[in-house]
Design an enzyme around this catalytic site. Structure first.
Site: not given
Length: 705
Positions: A188-190
């Site tokens: 997951a990334c922003p």
């Protein structure tokens, strides 16, 4: 569905500037010029803000700046093949292939799925090579459309975009199946567009090379399918390749854990797979905390790939602050409106009602049909506006009552996940009751979090294990943390807070100016980062006071925080030749951002030239802080800049302080930029002119090399 990329979004063999800020702004201009964004500046600002969180350069000369933006009206890809290359923070050097991935803030799932398909295709060497060999804009468009077609986008994680679905593997013999190891991954990334899926694909490929069964859950923009419980249960280890929190982390409780950001998973996937296998064989390895965790003494130990202690502490504190700030904003602005409508005396005791302020007594005893009346008193309004001010004040004070509990509760949550919320909130409330204030909330939240984490790791009999998260952890963790606060820590912390308040109230002249300098430096050091937030929290916790040093601190913090964008705006206006067209446009927007107390308006300048910009802004902020604090200016609102001038006592000195700091900061950064740096006009400009990015006319394509 409209195409994500068209020939007018491609720039081949183009010189778009010498740094990533210039390149991003030029690509944003292409998107806006094609009518796919309402503002090139808005899109570029959002992309650079995402860039500030983590560099988007990838190994192999690739960069993928990306963002969700309110300015984007249609999901788009802008591509540049750069000459010369530009550094985007990749470990192996600058990039020559750059994709700007622009997604609408509330984009539909289909478009987001196609955008992620491109990110996944960039891990394929043959696709990257074809982009470098492309001879025309149309060829680039064709290559990209092939990998982002709906069929390609639907390919499972780990399979190359555009490749046919793999044929089922022959049945594995029981002996071979038993020998294979299993690892589960959450990525997951922003923004959930690019790094999330690239990390997943890199780890999948590395696991296949190592003969490891890998199961991935991508928590991205295009949705996610949670891993099946039996897959998690049978896994030997867990990899969290995340730049944000993991959803439903408790599912993995007790599993050996390797954790890092998505960039490391992209750069070193094989290393992370080896670390996961080693953790599975190590009884002392770090494990996912939670009610199902095992190995109390071992779960908290660090392992390769885990975040450092300093990073963990920073994450705990910023989590608490980020959840607390909405209470500050809502409560502070309501109190400021209460002062505007009811006068500054609205919070003082009402002599006609014992133990109640004017605000509380009027709310409890009056209504819009029975408006309050009061004897003439300077600084107090009765009637309709007085009652409206009383309502706003009572609501704001109620919201402020949650500041310390929210701070403590979410610090504990960051440490222990959901089991930490109840003991954290309670110890925060106890801290307020015993007078320990926000210092008690910080200390108590950490104690509550570790108490809950410790109890969650107890090995309890199966019959009572179901009571652990709903009864045992809340009860015992609350008893431990709140008991310590009430019996041991409360009095000394309250005494420290009282002493701090007495010292602040006694500050005058030189001492007050020194405090203002310190707060001004903190506000301008990282422009919205943890140091800036620490100064802001210090100011807002005393905002409920009717007068005195806490309100001076609030005025000092807001004034200093307004300086960086205003100083950069002034510098770009006075010496425009020192800045690129993109920076000049950003300087125009910075006037409003600074006036609104949005320090982040200076981040694009600081990201492009930190060694010149940040010290100059700190000098300006310190100047403003010294003037405002020494003059004793008071502010009763937590945010708003020029829009809350009605809540300022000593407005003239407030304005003088801001103007002085703005001028000092602008002069400092202008002088700094003239030393050892060529003028922006001396840098060859491409035909893509960001100065005209807001114009809807087509953008001329760069000259081919």
């Amino acid at each position: 569905m409209p195409d994500l990329i068209t020939p007018d979004l491609v720039a081949l063999d183009a010189d778009l500037g010498t740094d990533k800020s210039a390149v991003v702004r030029r690509l944003a201009a292409l998107v806006a010029g094609a009518g796919r964004a309402t503002s090139a500046d808005g899109l570029a600002g959002d992309a650079l803000a995402r860039e500030a969180q983590a560099a988007t350069g990838l190994p192999g000369g690739i960069a993928i700046p990306h963002c969700r933006s309110e300015a984007v009206t249609e999901a788009s890809l802008a591509f540049a093949r750069l000459t010369p290359e530009v550094d985007f923070g990749a470990p192996d050097g600058p990039a020559d292939l750059v994709f700007l991935i622009a997604a609408p803030a509330h984009g539909d799932a289909d478009h987001l799925t196609l955008l992620t398909a491109l990110a996944r295709a960039l891990v394929r060497p043959e696709f990257v090579a074809s982009l470098r060999a492309a001879g025309s804009d149309d060829e680039v468009v064709r290559l990209v459309q092939e990998v982002v077609s709906p069929e390609s986008a639907a390919a499972p994680v780990g399979s190359p975009a555009g490749a046919p679905a793999p044929t089922p593997a022959p049945a594995v013999q029981p002996q071979a199946a038993a020998a294979r190891r299993s690892v589960v991954v959450v990525s997951a990334c922003p923004t959930g567009i690019a790094h999330t899926y690239m990390a997943a694909d890199k780890l999948t490929a590395a696991a296949a090379d190592a003969g490891v069964d890998l199961h991935v859950e991508t928590q991205g923009s295009s949705g996610s399918t949670p891993l099946a419980p039996d897959v998690i249960r049978n896994a030997d280890a867990v990899i969290f390749a995340v730049d944000v929190g993991v959803k439903d982390r408790d599912r993995f409780a007790g599993k050996p854990l390797v954790q890092s950001g998505t960039k490391r998973a992209i750069n070193e996937p094989d290393v992370m797979i080896r670390e996961a296998l080693a953790a599975a064989d190590d009884p002392n390895a770090r494990r996912v905390p939670g009610a199902g965790a095992t190995g109390e003494a071992h779960a908290a130990s660090s392992s390769a790939g885990g975040p450092s202690s300093g990073a963990e502490i920073r994450r705990w504190l910023l989590t608490g602050v980020s959840y607390m700030i909405p209470f500050v904003a809502a409560g502070g602005l309501l109190i400021a409106l209460g002062f505007l409508f009811g006068g500054y005396q609205i919070v003082n005791p009402n002599p006609d009602v014992e133990g109640q302020s004017f605000a509380l007594s009027w709310v409890l005893n009056n209504s819009f049909f029975d408006l309050p009346t009061a004897a003439p008193l300077e600084g107090l309004n009765d009637g309709f506006f007085g009652y409206l001010g009383a309502v706003c004040t009572v609501l704001g004070q109620a919201a402020f009552g949650f500041l310390v509990p929210a701070l403590a509760g979410y610090i504990a949550y960051a440490i222990a996940d959901r089991p930490g919320i109840v003991p954290g909130f309670v110890v925060g409330a106890v801290s307020v009751t015993v007078g320990a204030g926000f210092i008690g909330g910080l200390v108590g939240g950490i104690i509550a979090g570790f108490a809950a984490l410790w109890i969650s790791r107890w090995k309890l009999p199966l019959g009572v294990r179901g009571l652990q998260p709903v009864v045992i952890i809340p009860l015992l963790a609350t008893l431990i943390s709140s008991g310590l606060m009430a019996v041991v820590l409360g009095r000394p912390l309250a005494a420290a807070l009282t002493g701090l308040g007495n010292w602040l109230n006694g500050l005058t002249g030189t001492s007050a100016a020194l405090l203002g300098i310190i707060l001004g430096l903190m506000m301008c050091f990282d422009l919205g980062g943890p140091v800036n937030k620490a100064a802001y929290v210090f100011a807002t916790t005393g905002l409920a006071a009717g007068s005195g040093a806490p309100l001076v601190i609030m005025a000092t913090v807001m004034a200093a925080g307004m300086v960086p964008p205003l100083a950069m705006a002034l510098s770009t206006a006075v010496r425009p030749k020192l800045y690129t067209p993109a920076e000049r446009d950003n300087g125009k927007a910075a006037w409003l951002l600074g006036a609104s107390f949005i320090s982040e308006g200076a981040i694009p300048f600081a990201a492009a030239d930190p060694l010149r910009v940040i010290p100059s802004m700190m000098l300006g902020g310190a100047t403003t802080g010294a003037i405002v604090a020494a003059a004793g200016v008071e502010l009763r609102a937590p945010h708003g800049g020029i829009f809350v001038f009605f809540a300022i006592t000593g407005l003239l000195w407030f304005v003088i302080g801001i103007l002085a700091g703005m001028v000092v900061g602008a002069v400092a950064v202008t002088v700094a930029k003239t030393i050892g740096r060529p003028k922006a006009d001396a840098v060859p400009e491409d035909a893509v002119d960001l100065a005209h990015a807001h114009v809807a006319a087509p953008v001329t394509q760069p000259t081919r090399a």
